[in-house]
Design a protein around this motif. Structure first.
Motif, PDB file in Angstrom:
ATOM      1  N   CYS A 169       0.840  -1.196   0.000  1.00  0.00           N
ATOM      2  CA  CYS A 169       0.000   0.000   0.000  1.00  0.00           C
ATOM      3  C   CYS A 169       0.878   1.252   0.000  1.00  0.00           C
ATOM      4  O   CYS A 169       2.087   1.201   0.226  1.00  0.00           O
ATOM      5  N   LEU A 170       0.253   2.388  -0.237  1.00  0.00           N
ATOM      6  CA  LEU A 170       0.966   3.663  -0.207  1.00  0.00           C
ATOM      7  C   LEU A 170       1.289   4.071   1.234  1.00  0.00           C
ATOM      8  O   LEU A 170       0.545   3.750   2.169  1.00  0.00           O
ATOM      9  N   TRP A 171       2.405   4.778   1.389  1.00  0.00           N
ATOM     10  CA  TRP A 171       2.818   5.377   2.659  1.00  0.00           C
ATOM     11  C   TRP A 171       3.094   6.857   2.409  1.00  0.00           C
ATOM     12  O   TRP A 171       3.651   7.224   1.373  1.00  0.00           O
ATOM     13  N   PHE A 172       2.736   7.716   3.371  1.00  0.00           N
ATOM     14  CA  PHE A 172       2.890   9.156   3.213  1.00  0.00           C
ATOM     15  C   PHE A 172       3.567   9.772   4.436  1.00  0.00           C
ATOM     16  O   PHE A 172       3.459   9.242   5.549  1.00  0.00           O
ATOM     17  N   ILE A 173       4.225  10.912   4.224  1.00  0.00           N
ATOM     18  CA  ILE A 173       4.632  11.782   5.325  1.00  0.00           C
ATOM     19  C   ILE A 173       3.622  12.917   5.375  1.00  0.00           C
ATOM     20  O   ILE A 173       3.657  13.817   4.522  1.00  0.00           O
ATOM     21  N   PRO A 174       2.674  12.883   6.312  1.00  0.00           N
ATOM     22  CA  PRO A 174       1.637  13.926   6.361  1.00  0.00           C
ATOM     23  C   PRO A 174       2.256  15.313   6.515  1.00  0.00           C
ATOM     24  O   PRO A 174       3.202  15.518   7.285  1.00  0.00           O
ATOM     25  N   GLY A 175       1.751  16.262   5.737  1.00  0.00           N
ATOM     26  CA  GLY A 175       2.210  17.633   5.818  1.00  0.00           C
ATOM     27  C   GLY A 175       3.491  17.926   5.070  1.00  0.00           C
ATOM     28  O   GLY A 175       3.975  19.069   5.093  1.00  0.00           O
ATOM     29  N   SER A 176       4.041  16.942   4.363  1.00  0.00           N
ATOM     30  CA  SER A 176       5.325  17.139   3.680  1.00  0.00           C
ATOM     31  C   SER A 176       5.185  17.870   2.347  1.00  0.00           C
ATOM     32  O   SER A 176       6.173  18.055   1.628  1.00  0.00           O
ATOM     33  N   HIS A 177       3.972  18.297   2.020  1.00  0.00           N
ATOM     34  CA  HIS A 177       3.732  18.973   0.748  1.00  0.00           C
ATOM     35  C   HIS A 177       3.948  20.480   0.821  1.00  0.00           C
ATOM     36  O   HIS A 177       3.702  21.188  -0.170  1.00  0.00           O
ATOM     37  N   THR A 178       4.400  20.983   1.950  1.00  0.00           N
ATOM     38  CA  THR A 178       4.499  22.437   2.135  1.00  0.00           C
ATOM     39  C   THR A 178       5.930  22.959   2.026  1.00  0.00           C
ATOM     40  O   THR A 178       6.159  24.159   2.165  1.00  0.00           O
ATOM     41  N   GLY A 179       6.887  22.101   1.764  1.00  0.00           N
ATOM     42  CA  GLY A 179       8.291  22.519   1.779  1.00  0.00           C
ATOM     43  C   GLY A 179       8.950  22.619   0.420  1.00  0.00           C
ATOM     44  O   GLY A 179      10.182  22.687   0.339  1.00  0.00           O
ATOM     45  N   PHE A 210       6.698   8.232   8.105  1.00  0.00           N
ATOM     46  CA  PHE A 210       5.729   7.698   7.150  1.00  0.00           C
ATOM     47  C   PHE A 210       4.578   6.993   7.869  1.00  0.00           C
ATOM     48  O   PHE A 210       4.786   6.281   8.845  1.00  0.00           O
ATOM     49  N   VAL A 211       3.370   7.203   7.345  1.00  0.00           N
ATOM     50  CA  VAL A 211       2.190   6.498   7.850  1.00  0.00           C
ATOM     51  C   VAL A 211       1.576   5.714   6.693  1.00  0.00           C
ATOM     52  O   VAL A 211       1.525   6.199   5.559  1.00  0.00           O
ATOM     53  N   PRO A 212       1.135   4.478   6.935  1.00  0.00           N
ATOM     54  CA  PRO A 212       0.550   3.678   5.854  1.00  0.00           C
ATOM     55  C   PRO A 212      -0.869   4.125   5.539  1.00  0.00           C
ATOM     56  O   PRO A 212      -1.572   4.673   6.391  1.00  0.00           O
ATOM     57  N   ALA A 213      -1.269   3.879   4.298  1.00  0.00           N
ATOM     58  CA  ALA A 213      -2.639   4.188   3.869  1.00  0.00           C
ATOM     59  C   ALA A 213      -3.244   2.960   3.198  1.00  0.00           C
ATOM     60  O   ALA A 213      -3.498   2.958   1.985  1.00  0.00           O
ATOM     61  N   PRO A 214      -3.484   1.879   3.969  1.00  0.00           N
ATOM     62  CA  PRO A 214      -4.143   0.706   3.386  1.00  0.00           C
ATOM     63  C   PRO A 214      -5.585   1.050   3.037  1.00  0.00           C
ATOM     64  O   PRO A 214      -6.255   1.777   3.775  1.00  0.00           O
ATOM     65  N   VAL A 215      -6.042   0.555   1.900  1.00  0.00           N
ATOM     66  CA  VAL A 215      -7.399   0.882   1.443  1.00  0.00           C
ATOM     67  C   VAL A 215      -8.041  -0.343   0.818  1.00  0.00           C
ATOM     68  O   VAL A 215      -7.365  -1.180   0.218  1.00  0.00           O
ATOM     69  N   PRO A 216      -9.354  -0.457   0.916  1.00  0.00           N
ATOM     70  CA  PRO A 216     -10.050  -1.552   0.228  1.00  0.00           C
ATOM     71  C   PRO A 216     -10.245  -1.235  -1.249  1.00  0.00           C
ATOM     72  O   PRO A 216     -10.144  -0.075  -1.676  1.00  0.00           O
ATOM     73  N   ARG A 217     -10.520  -2.260  -2.005  1.00  0.00           N
ATOM     74  CA  ARG A 217     -10.830  -2.111  -3.433  1.00  0.00           C
ATOM     75  C   ARG A 217     -11.920  -1.049  -3.622  1.00  0.00           C
ATOM     76  O   ARG A 217     -12.874  -0.973  -2.861  1.00  0.00           O
ATOM     77  N   GLY A 218     -11.749  -0.229  -4.642  1.00  0.00           N
ATOM     78  CA  GLY A 218     -12.721   0.812  -4.940  1.00  0.00           C
ATOM     79  C   GLY A 218     -12.401   2.157  -4.328  1.00  0.00           C
ATOM     80  O   GLY A 218     -13.064   3.152  -4.623  1.00  0.00           O
ATOM     81  N   VAL A 227       3.560  16.054  -1.896  1.00  0.00           N
ATOM     82  CA  VAL A 227       3.627  15.239  -0.687  1.00  0.00           C
ATOM     83  C   VAL A 227       4.586  14.068  -0.913  1.00  0.00           C
ATOM     84  O   VAL A 227       4.613  13.462  -1.982  1.00  0.00           O
ATOM     85  N   VAL A 228       5.398  13.767   0.086  1.00  0.00           N
ATOM     86  CA  VAL A 228       6.362  12.666  -0.017  1.00  0.00           C
ATOM     87  C   VAL A 228       5.635  11.353   0.249  1.00  0.00           C
ATOM     88  O   VAL A 228       4.941  11.208   1.254  1.00  0.00           O
ATOM     89  N   HIS A 229       5.807  10.398  -0.644  1.00  0.00           N
ATOM     90  CA  HIS A 229       5.148   9.100  -0.477  1.00  0.00           C
ATOM     91  C   HIS A 229       6.007   8.000  -1.086  1.00  0.00           C
ATOM     92  O   HIS A 229       6.966   8.261  -1.816  1.00  0.00           O
ATOM     93  N   LYS A 230       5.635   6.762  -0.774  1.00  0.00           N
ATOM     94  CA  LYS A 230       6.380   5.592  -1.229  1.00  0.00           C
ATOM     95  C   LYS A 230       5.458   4.387  -1.171  1.00  0.00           C
ATOM     96  O   LYS A 230       4.326   4.462  -0.695  1.00  0.00           O
ATOM     97  N   SER A 231       5.943   3.249  -1.638  1.00  0.00           N
ATOM     98  CA  SER A 231       5.293   1.965  -1.375  1.00  0.00           C
ATOM     99  C   SER A 231       6.374   0.901  -1.246  1.00  0.00           C
ATOM    100  O   SER A 231       7.436   1.003  -1.866  1.00  0.00           O
ATOM    101  N   GLU A 232       6.097  -0.101  -0.418  1.00  0.00           N
ATOM    102  CA  GLU A 232       7.067  -1.164  -0.169  1.00  0.00           C
ATOM    103  C   GLU A 232       6.886  -2.291  -1.181  1.00  0.00           C
ATOM    104  O   GLU A 232       5.889  -2.358  -1.905  1.00  0.00           O
ATOM    105  N   GLN A 233       7.852  -3.187  -1.210  1.00  0.00           N
ATOM    106  CA  GLN A 233       7.757  -4.363  -2.074  1.00  0.00           C
ATOM    107  C   GLN A 233       6.566  -5.217  -1.660  1.00  0.00           C
ATOM    108  O   GLN A 233       6.230  -5.319  -0.486  1.00  0.00           O
ATOM    109  N   ASN A 234       5.922  -5.807  -2.646  1.00  0.00           N
ATOM    110  CA  ASN A 234       4.799  -6.706  -2.384  1.00  0.00           C
ATOM    111  C   ASN A 234       5.340  -8.091  -2.045  1.00  0.00           C
ATOM    112  O   ASN A 234       5.799  -8.828  -2.919  1.00  0.00           O
TER     113      ASN A 234
END
Length: 274
Positions: A169-179, A210-218, A227-234
């Motif tokens: 899933c995606l991971w974000f650093i909240p608030g990192s879009h202001t720099g 970083f905080v994860p953003a797991p989400v269901p389908r849809g 905003v700074v974001h990433k995803s880990e290996q599946n």
């Protein structure tokens, strides 16, 4: 027609990302997965064009920046291989199934509620992320899709399967879009090898931010361009398929002529609103 509520809009402005569950129906998700299966079944990518996609600087310059197949991909459906995964670009412009989702009334309503006046779609991808699909290192989308002024780029990420901590899933650093933006990938003069280079560098990020953003389908995830974001290996036994595209506010905005992706005379960036 989907619209953000004032609390949702405030959260997006504060965090730089927002999760909206249930944006797509199960049928819409299934239709895109079925259509991409048909496209892949007809895929014919010559070996010399099998470009690997990565957010790592050295890998980008070595693989993406050395091939016209990558640099001329903005107005075509083309295939790009990650470590154990490949994606496809320009679906929003050429395939009716993906075009319908991209320009749907609920998508238009959502973007209007964000205050966009003249949004244009600059790029789209289908990401398969299968078992052992590669990680995507921390980055800002505006590093690759730069605008002047900043703050005019929006990513729309649609989960066509459940996205979990286990399958990337995606991971974000909240608030990192202001720099601002720490680095830029730019197109080198025509005929140069490699075809792209980087200005600046990606700083080392504190993983604890970083905080994860797991989400269901849809689900739909809105992603601010900075905003700074990433995803880990599946590492799971389940794929994590997603359709994603980027929107730019064209009113009062200059698309950098140094961006690797450039509109063409045959296909300028299409307007989102119809």
């Amino acid at each position: 027609m989907a619209c953000l509520s004032p609390p949702q809009l405030q959260k997006f402005q504060e965090d730089g990302f927002l999760v909206l569950e249930g944006f797509l129906s199960a049928d819409e998700c299934a239709a895109m997965r079925q259509r991409i299966g048909e496209i892949v079944a007809e895929m014919n990518v010559p070996a010399h064009c099998r470009t690997e996609f990565s957010t790592q600087e050295e890998e980008q310059i070595r693989a993406q920046g050395s091939t016209d197949y990558f640099l001329s991909s903005g107005d075509k459906i083309r295939f790009f291989f990650e470590k154990g995964v490949f994606d496809q670009k320009a679906l929003h412009a050429h395939d009716p199934v993906f075009k319908c989702i991209t320009h749907s009334p609920k998508m238009q309503g959502l973007v209007r509620s964000l205050g966009f006046q003249i949004p244009v779609v600059v790029q789209s991808m289908y990401i398969f992320k299968p078992h052992f699909g590669g990680e995507v290192s921390p980055h800002q989308d505006a590093s690759f899709l730069y605008t002047e002024p900043l703050g005019r780029l929006l990513g729309v990420w649609l989960a066509l399967e459940d996205a979990t901590n286990q399958n990337g899933c995606l991971w974000f650093i909240p608030g990192s879009h202001t720099g601002g933006v720490s680095r830029r990938m730019v197109r080198n003069p025509a005929g140069s090898v490699p075809g792209t280079s980087f200005l600046g560098s990606e700083p080392i990020r504190d993983n604890s931010l970083f905080v994860p953003a797991p989400v269901p389908r849809g689900s739909l995830v809105l992603i601010h361009g900075e905003v700074v974001h990433k995803s880990e290996q599946n590492l799971s036994d389940h794929s994590r398929q997603a359709y994603t595209f980027h929107i730019m506010e064209a009113a009062g905005t200059t698309w950098s002529p140094d961006n690797w992706l450039q509109p063409t005379a045959e296909l300028p960036f299409p307007p989102l609103y119809t």
